[in-house]
Design an enzyme around this catalytic site. Structure first.
Site, PDB file in Angstrom:
ATOM      1  N   GLY A   1       0.815  -1.115  -0.011  1.00 47.29           N
ATOM      2  CA  GLY A   1       0.075  -0.021   0.051  1.00 47.29           C
ATOM      3  C   GLY A   1       0.866   1.319   0.134  1.00 47.29           C
ATOM      4  O   GLY A   1       1.877   1.099   0.256  1.00 47.29           O
TER       5      GLY A   1
ATOM      6  N   GLY B   1      -3.036   2.351   5.400  1.00 46.10           N
ATOM      7  CA  GLY B   1      -3.761   1.226   6.160  1.00 46.10           C
ATOM      8  C   GLY B   1      -3.226  -0.189   6.192  1.00 46.10           C
ATOM      9  O   GLY B   1      -3.782  -0.879   6.793  1.00 46.10           O
TER      10      GLY B   1
ATOM     11  N   SER C   1      -0.301  -1.304   7.430  1.00 47.67           N
ATOM     12  CA  SER C   1      -0.062  -1.904   8.925  1.00 47.67           C
ATOM     13  C   SER C   1      -1.230  -2.426   9.563  1.00 47.67           C
ATOM     14  O   SER C   1      -0.963  -3.400  10.387  1.00 47.67           O
ATOM     15  CB  SER C   1       1.136  -0.933   9.495  1.00 47.67           C
ATOM     16  OG  SER C   1       2.088  -0.853   8.809  1.00 47.67           O
TER      17      SER C   1
ATOM     18  N   HIS D   1       5.126   3.718  18.451  1.00 49.73           N
ATOM     19  CA  HIS D   1       5.032   2.351  18.153  1.00 49.73           C
ATOM     20  C   HIS D   1       5.255   1.058  19.135  1.00 49.73           C
ATOM     21  O   HIS D   1       4.492   0.026  19.241  1.00 49.73           O
ATOM     22  CB  HIS D   1       5.313   1.936  16.763  1.00 49.73           C
ATOM     23  CG  HIS D   1       4.842   2.662  15.724  1.00 49.73           C
ATOM     24  ND1 HIS D   1       3.629   2.396  15.045  1.00 49.73           N
ATOM     25  CD2 HIS D   1       5.337   3.779  14.862  1.00 49.73           C
ATOM     26  CE1 HIS D   1       3.184   3.056  14.315  1.00 49.73           C
ATOM     27  NE2 HIS D   1       4.213   4.112  14.030  1.00 49.73           N
TER      28      HIS D   1
ATOM     29  N   ARG E   1       2.696  -1.550  20.514  1.00 48.85           N
ATOM     30  CA  ARG E   1       2.658  -2.999  20.410  1.00 48.85           C
ATOM     31  C   ARG E   1       2.635  -3.567  21.770  1.00 48.85           C
ATOM     32  O   ARG E   1       2.231  -4.749  22.005  1.00 48.85           O
ATOM     33  CB  ARG E   1       3.816  -3.131  19.641  1.00 48.85           C
ATOM     34  CG  ARG E   1       3.731  -2.925  18.031  1.00 48.85           C
ATOM     35  CD  ARG E   1       4.908  -3.519  17.263  1.00 48.85           C
ATOM     36  NE  ARG E   1       6.129  -2.838  17.702  1.00 48.85           N
ATOM     37  CZ  ARG E   1       6.724  -1.740  17.011  1.00 48.85           C
ATOM     38  NH1 ARG E   1       6.010  -1.243  16.103  1.00 48.85           N
ATOM     39  NH2 ARG E   1       7.899  -1.170  17.581  1.00 48.85           N
TER      40      ARG E   1
ATOM     41  N   GLU F   1      13.563  -5.434  17.092  1.00 52.62           N
ATOM     42  CA  GLU F   1      13.756  -4.478  16.246  1.00 52.62           C
ATOM     43  C   GLU F   1      15.196  -4.563  15.473  1.00 52.62           C
ATOM     44  O   GLU F   1      16.235  -4.980  16.097  1.00 52.62           O
ATOM     45  CB  GLU F   1      14.054  -2.883  16.947  1.00 52.62           C
ATOM     46  CG  GLU F   1      12.837  -2.595  17.655  1.00 52.62           C
ATOM     47  CD  GLU F   1      12.876  -1.216  18.231  1.00 52.62           C
ATOM     48  OE1 GLU F   1      14.155  -0.527  18.388  1.00 52.62           O
ATOM     49  OE2 GLU F   1      11.832  -0.715  18.925  1.00 52.62           O
TER      50      GLU F   1
ATOM     51  N   ASP G   1       7.429  -5.198   9.463  1.00 50.06           N
ATOM     52  CA  ASP G   1       7.203  -3.859   9.007  1.00 50.06           C
ATOM     53  C   ASP G   1       8.190  -2.741   9.308  1.00 50.06           C
ATOM     54  O   ASP G   1       8.550  -2.265  10.082  1.00 50.06           O
ATOM     55  CB  ASP G   1       6.101  -3.397  10.043  1.00 50.06           C
ATOM     56  CG  ASP G   1       4.750  -2.100   9.520  1.00 50.06           C
ATOM     57  OD1 ASP G   1       5.291  -1.839   8.150  1.00 50.06           O
ATOM     58  OD2 ASP G   1       4.078  -1.766  10.131  1.00 50.06           O
TER      59      ASP G   1
END
Length: 176
Positions: free
Chosen positions: A13, A18, A20, A54, A58, A67, A89
């Protein structure tokens, strides 16, 4: 995603489409061990704040976060076990990190594709679709766009399902 065998889903996308949120939703529907692999690097205060938000979001939602800005292949080899769901992501930031590090991008894409193909976990991979715009005027932007397009094509070949998210709405592009 099925309980009996692993699946690979590519969610594409544009920025703020939208994608994620959609990827997180399909992972949660699975109801198994959820691992969020985040690829962003903080190069400025605004990005540091985004990453912090984030992380907090999460953690509140029950994700285990890893990460890793560059070595996704190693993460997939080490974490992708049967019964797990990994959400990556995003591949576009991962690609950017390699371009900025002057890495051999084609070799890194190949390593990633091998790891995705060999994974025994369910994978949901998020990437930006950058090919809908005009041809960029500078060389780095064109190189980035070309690598991103090739990366998305390679992952789409491997994927069982490809979904394009437009204005928050998922459009199925490929369904196995």
């Amino acid at each position: 995603m099925t309980q009996s065998s692993r699946s690979v889903t590519l969610v594409l996308g544009g920025a703020r489409s939208g994608k994620s949120r959609y990827a997180e939703t399909i992972c949660r529907q699975n109801g198994r061990a959820l691992i969020y692999v985040a690829t962003a690097e903080a190069h400025d205060d605004e990005m540091k704040a985004r990453i912090a938000k984030h992380r907090a979001d999460r953690a509140a939602d029950g994700w285990r976060t890893i990460e890793e800005p560059k070595d996704l292949a190693a993460i997939l080899k080490g974490e992708a076990a049967p019964g797990r769901v990994l959400l990556v992501d995003c591949l576009t930031l991962w690609l950017t990190n390699h371009l900025l590090a002057d890495a051999d991008v084609d070799a890194e894409i190949e390593r990633l594709c091998v790891a995705v193909s060999a994974s025994s976990a369910d994978l949901v991979l998020v990437a930006n679709e950058v090919g809908f715009g005009i041809v960029p005027e500078n060389k780095l932007a064109r190189v980035f766009r070309d690598h991103a397009g090739r990366l998305n094509q390679r992952i789409a070949e491997i994927a069982d399902r490809v979904t394009l998210v437009v204005a928050g709405l998922p459009v199925q592009v490929k369904e196995s």
